[in-house]
Design a protein around this motif. Structure first.
Motif, PDB file in Angstrom:
ATOM      1  N   VAL A   1       6.137  -1.480 -13.870  1.00 15.96           N
ATOM      2  CA  VAL A   1       7.005  -1.581 -12.687  1.00 15.96           C
ATOM      3  C   VAL A   1       6.875  -0.329 -11.827  1.00 15.96           C
ATOM      4  N   THR A   2       6.796   0.816 -12.470  1.00 12.35           N
ATOM      5  CA  THR A   2       6.683   2.087 -11.743  1.00 12.35           C
ATOM      6  C   THR A   2       5.392   2.161 -10.942  1.00 12.35           C
ATOM      7  N   THR A   3       4.320   1.547 -11.449  1.00  9.45           N
ATOM      8  CA  THR A   3       3.049   1.577 -10.713  1.00  9.45           C
ATOM      9  C   THR A   3       3.165   0.859  -9.375  1.00  9.45           C
ATOM     10  N   PHE A   4       4.149  -0.037  -9.266  1.00  3.40           N
ATOM     11  CA  PHE A   4       4.420  -0.691  -7.988  1.00  3.40           C
ATOM     12  C   PHE A   4       5.507   0.050  -7.209  1.00  3.40           C
ATOM     13  N   ALA A   5       6.529   0.526  -7.908  1.00  2.29           N
ATOM     14  CA  ALA A   5       7.693   1.118  -7.237  1.00  2.29           C
ATOM     15  C   ALA A   5       7.347   2.411  -6.510  1.00  2.29           C
ATOM     16  N   ASP A   6       6.539   3.258  -7.120  1.00  2.00           N
ATOM     17  CA  ASP A   6       6.221   4.547  -6.490  1.00  2.00           C
ATOM     18  C   ASP A   6       5.472   4.387  -5.169  1.00  2.00           C
ATOM     19  N   PRO A   7       4.361   3.628  -5.126  1.00  2.00           N
ATOM     20  CA  PRO A   7       3.704   3.438  -3.829  1.00  2.00           C
ATOM     21  C   PRO A   7       4.550   2.639  -2.852  1.00  2.00           C
ATOM     22  N   PHE A   8       5.432   1.779  -3.383  1.00  2.00           N
ATOM     23  CA  PHE A   8       6.275   0.997  -2.485  1.00  2.00           C
ATOM     24  C   PHE A   8       7.234   1.890  -1.708  1.00  2.00           C
ATOM     25  N   ALA A   9       7.721   2.934  -2.352  1.00  2.00           N
ATOM     26  CA  ALA A   9       8.589   3.887  -1.647  1.00  2.00           C
ATOM     27  C   ALA A   9       7.836   4.542  -0.499  1.00  2.00           C
ATOM     28  N   LEU A  10       6.550   4.818  -0.693  1.00  2.00           N
ATOM     29  CA  LEU A  10       5.728   5.398   0.379  1.00  2.00           C
ATOM     30  C   LEU A  10       5.551   4.406   1.528  1.00  2.00           C
ATOM     31  N   ILE A  11       5.417   3.137   1.186  1.00  2.00           N
ATOM     32  CA  ILE A  11       5.288   2.103   2.225  1.00  2.00           C
ATOM     33  C   ILE A  11       6.528   2.050   3.100  1.00  2.00           C
ATOM     34  N   VAL A  12       7.699   2.048   2.478  1.00  2.09           N
ATOM     35  CA  VAL A  12       8.957   1.979   3.229  1.00  2.09           C
ATOM     36  C   VAL A  12       9.092   3.179   4.160  1.00  2.09           C
ATOM     37  N   ASP A  13       8.748   4.362   3.662  1.00  3.13           N
ATOM     38  CA  ASP A  13       8.803   5.556   4.512  1.00  3.13           C
ATOM     39  C   ASP A  13       7.825   5.430   5.676  1.00  3.13           C
ATOM     40  N   GLY A  14       6.639   4.902   5.397  1.00  4.01           N
ATOM     41  CA  GLY A  14       5.621   4.785   6.438  1.00  4.01           C
ATOM     42  C   GLY A  14       5.971   3.798   7.522  1.00  4.01           C
ATOM     43  N   LEU A  15       6.678   2.729   7.167  1.00  2.54           N
ATOM     44  CA  LEU A  15       7.043   1.715   8.158  1.00  2.54           C
ATOM     45  C   LEU A  15       8.054   2.225   9.171  1.00  2.54           C
ATOM     46  N   THR A  16       8.741   3.303   8.846  1.00  2.00           N
ATOM     47  CA  THR A  16       9.720   3.873   9.779  1.00  2.00           C
ATOM     48  C   THR A  16       9.278   5.245  10.282  1.00  2.00           C
ATOM     49  N   SER A  17       7.975   5.544  10.169  1.00  2.00           N
ATOM     50  CA  SER A  17       7.449   6.832  10.637  1.00  2.00           C
ATOM     51  C   SER A  17       6.674   6.640  11.932  1.00  2.00           C
ATOM     52  N   VAL A  18       6.256   7.748  12.539  1.00  2.00           N
ATOM     53  CA  VAL A  18       5.388   7.681  13.716  1.00  2.00           C
ATOM     54  C   VAL A  18       4.030   7.146  13.251  1.00  2.00           C
ATOM     55  N   PRO A  19       3.550   6.025  13.834  1.00  2.00           N
ATOM     56  CA  PRO A  19       2.332   5.379  13.320  1.00  2.00           C
ATOM     57  C   PRO A  19       1.040   6.085  13.751  1.00  2.00           C
ATOM     58  N   ILE A  20       0.848   7.297  13.254  1.00  2.00           N
ATOM     59  CA  ILE A  20      -0.381   8.050  13.512  1.00  2.00           C
ATOM     60  C   ILE A  20      -1.178   8.102  12.215  1.00  2.00           C
ATOM     61  N   ASN A  21      -2.336   7.470  12.226  1.00  2.00           N
ATOM     62  CA  ASN A  21      -3.125   7.329  11.014  1.00  2.00           C
ATOM     63  C   ASN A  21      -4.176   8.430  10.900  1.00  2.00           C
ATOM     64  N   ILE A  22      -3.727   9.620  10.543  1.00  2.00           N
ATOM     65  CA  ILE A  22      -4.644  10.712  10.226  1.00  2.00           C
ATOM     66  C   ILE A  22      -4.221  11.291   8.880  1.00  2.00           C
ATOM     67  N   PRO A  23      -5.182  11.832   8.118  1.00  2.00           N
ATOM     68  CA  PRO A  23      -4.859  12.326   6.775  1.00  2.00           C
ATOM     69  C   PRO A  23      -3.671  13.289   6.769  1.00  2.00           C
ATOM     70  N   GLY A  24      -2.774  13.067   5.815  1.00  2.00           N
ATOM     71  CA  GLY A  24      -1.618  13.945   5.669  1.00  2.00           C
ATOM     72  C   GLY A  24      -0.345  13.420   6.283  1.00  2.00           C
ATOM     73  N   THR A  25      -0.453  12.421   7.180  1.00  2.00           N
ATOM     74  CA  THR A  25       0.757  11.885   7.807  1.00  2.00           C
ATOM     75  C   THR A  25       1.435  10.885   6.875  1.00  2.00           C
ATOM     76  N   ILE A  26       2.720  10.669   7.100  1.00  2.00           N
ATOM     77  CA  ILE A  26       3.476   9.695   6.311  1.00  2.00           C
ATOM     78  C   ILE A  26       2.883   8.303   6.483  1.00  2.00           C
ATOM     79  N   PHE A  27       2.462   7.987   7.698  1.00  2.00           N
ATOM     80  CA  PHE A  27       1.886   6.670   7.976  1.00  2.00           C
ATOM     81  C   PHE A  27       0.580   6.479   7.221  1.00  2.00           C
ATOM     82  N   ASN A  28      -0.244   7.510   7.199  1.00  2.00           N
ATOM     83  CA  ASN A  28      -1.509   7.442   6.476  1.00  2.00           C
ATOM     84  C   ASN A  28      -1.280   7.238   4.979  1.00  2.00           C
ATOM     85  N   ARG A  29      -0.282   7.951   4.429  1.00  2.00           N
ATOM     86  CA  ARG A  29       0.035   7.778   3.008  1.00  2.00           C
ATOM     87  C   ARG A  29       0.539   6.368   2.725  1.00  2.00           C
ATOM     88  N   ALA A  30       1.261   5.781   3.687  1.00  2.00           N
ATOM     89  CA  ALA A  30       1.750   4.413   3.513  1.00  2.00           C
ATOM     90  C   ALA A  30       0.598   3.412   3.480  1.00  2.00           C
TER      91      ALA A  30
END
Length: 482
Positions: free
Chosen positions: A196-225
């Motif tokens: 379950v954790t293998t899904f939950a941990d990256p899922f938290a990153l997805i949720v953060d990314g969906l509400t971040s500035v959508p700039i897809n460059i390495p290191g950004t929250i959106f890129n991690r999502a």
């Protein structure tokens, strides 16, 4: 001779083109667009829209423009798109009732970038229909009734493990943990906490990314999502492949009949699989997203209101204890028990009226149409939101008051209480969410009373509204036995 003939053709072409342009321009001039403003170039009013949510008052963006522009409809610009915001019960009814006639479902492209595999980012409306149909068929009442004992046993185990040993807990992260684990169990038959954790941990990153500035460059929250989305899809594809092998084995009678199995066995009229593996994976991501955010938000604010209003808590406890006393020590909840939780569900609905777990969804106009005397051109986006009705005194007198009795008898007028949307596109998981909320309410109120650790905790909105500190509470276990 050929020269003059070609010249004549060229002149006629120019005249025809000019006439078409003038007719189109005249038509555009006559078109009456909704009142409102589009804000800044490119970004429009996106910043104001997002900041209203960050402050925990998403309704202010809607209410301000309804008061200045129209109570029925206004225009704005969000996420680089012309946007018509439909307001009030009539606006909700119009959008809900004209799916596939005037509008289709739409998501901002950066959402799709995170949630879908690259090969599905431009998936067709037919794919969208397949995805929705699969969820609707799986979450039928005859299926859901078998979920109730599983929900009950998992809620009991969760409270025993993660609540009972402590005097103080944070409700939001724990409710997220419970709802996500439950979704993994019911949709994929995954019970191992590490899996379950293998899904939950990256899922938290997805949720953060969906509400971040959508700039897809390495290191950004959106890129991690985006990277987290790829990780989840890879994990899901491995689970789906293993399930296919299990179904082909001689012992396939023991294979779990969960959502994955349901979709793998679904065939079209030609005997072919309805969905490929990527569509199944995308479907599960949508289910997990709903289970991760909206339901946990609803549970958190139900518990907040039970802490704020002791007389409401006492009535819920009374109702739930009657159910508990009617059962044996090892009996789990069932469908008949859920039907007895009428007051508890009124409490949950009132909590969702005041703080809806979702702020609304988007549509795209597939043809020019008019509404309330205004033209919505093809290609414009539309938005509906519960914030135009849920605290509107026109529909709910004294709207800031917490009053579960609003839902007694016939309840609110149609299209005014819309935490799950409405019409053909109503949330297919609404009944699943109802069961999940009520089962959790039953277990937590029959085990604990609680007090808020922070009296005036602020609220912010990500995908769903959340208390900024996770809603910490002091637990007071009951002494009764049942």
């Amino acid at each position: 001779m050929d020269f003059f003939s070609n010249l004549l053709h060229l002149v006629l072409l120019c005249i025809s083109t000019s006439l078409i342009f003038l007719i189109y321009k005249q038509k555009s001039t006559r078109a009456k667009f909704p009142p409102g403003k589009k804000g800044w170039p490119v970004i429009g009013e996106t910043l104001e829209f997002v900041m209203a949510g960050k402050r925990g008052t998403p309704e202010m963006f809607i209410n301000d423009r309804m008061s200045k522009c129209s109570q029925e409809l206004f225009k704005t610009s969000l996420f680089c798109e012309n946007m018509a915001v439909f307001c009030g019960a009539s606006g909700n009814k119009f959008l809900f009732s004209n799916e596939n006639k005037y509008v289709i479902s739409w998501l901002p492209p950066f959402f799709l970038k995170v949630l879908l595999p690259e090969s599905l980012e431009n998936f067709s409306p037919e794919d969208s229909i397949k995805i929705r149909r699969a969820v609707v068929e799986f979450l039928m009442p005859e299926t859901l009734q078998y979920f109730i004992p599983i929900m009950d046993s998992m809620a009991k185990k969760h409270l025993e493990t993660d609540w009972s040993p402590y005097k103080q807990v944070k409700v939001l992260p724990l409710s997220m943990k419970y709802t996500f684990a439950l979704a993994c169990r019911l949709f994929m038959s995954i019970t191992d906490p590490n899996h379950v954790t293998t899904f939950a941990d990256p899922f938290a990153l997805i949720v953060d990314g969906l509400t971040s500035v959508p700039i897809n460059i390495p290191g950004t929250i959106f890129n991690r999502a985006i990277k987290a989305g790829k990780v989840i899809h890879q994990e899901l594809l491995e689970v789906i492949q293993q399930r296919k092998k299990d179904l082909l084995s001689e012992n396939n009678a023991t294979v779990a009949r969960d959502f994955i199995t349901h979709t793998l066995l679904a065939l079209d009229e030609n005997g072919r699989s309805v969905m490929n593996d990527l569509l199944i994976s995308s479907n599960i991501v949508g289910l997990l997203l709903a289970g991760h955010d909206t339901t946990s938000s609803a549970i958190t604010f139900v518990l907040k209101n039970l802490a704020d209003f002791p007389h409401v808590y006492n009535e819920v406890l009374k109702e739930q204890m009657e159910i508990a006393r009617s059962k044996g020590p090892n009996d789990l909840l069932n469908w008949d028990d859920i039907k007895k939780m009428k007051y508890s569900w009124n409490v949950a609905r009132e909590a969702m009226r005041l703080i809806p777990p979702s702020s609304g969804t988007f549509r795209e106009a597939i043809t020019d149409f008019t509404y309330a005397g205004f033209t919505i051109p093809k290609g414009w986006k539309a938005y509906w939101t519960p914030h135009s009705t849920h605290k509107n005194p026109k529909y709910f007198p004294n709207p800031e008051k917490f009053d579960p009795s609003r839902f007694e008898s016939n309840g609110p007028a149609p299209y005014t209480f819309v935490p799950f949307g409405g019409g053909p596109r109503i949330c297919p998981g609404r009944e699943y969410a109802r069961l999940e909320i009520l089962v959790f309410m039953h277990n937590v109120v029959t085990r604990f009373k609680w007090e808020k650790a922070i009296s005036d905790e602020k609220i912010t909105c990500k995908l769903s509204p959340i208390p900024v500190d996770g809603f910490p509470i002091y637990l007071k276990p009951h002494n009764h036995k049942h």
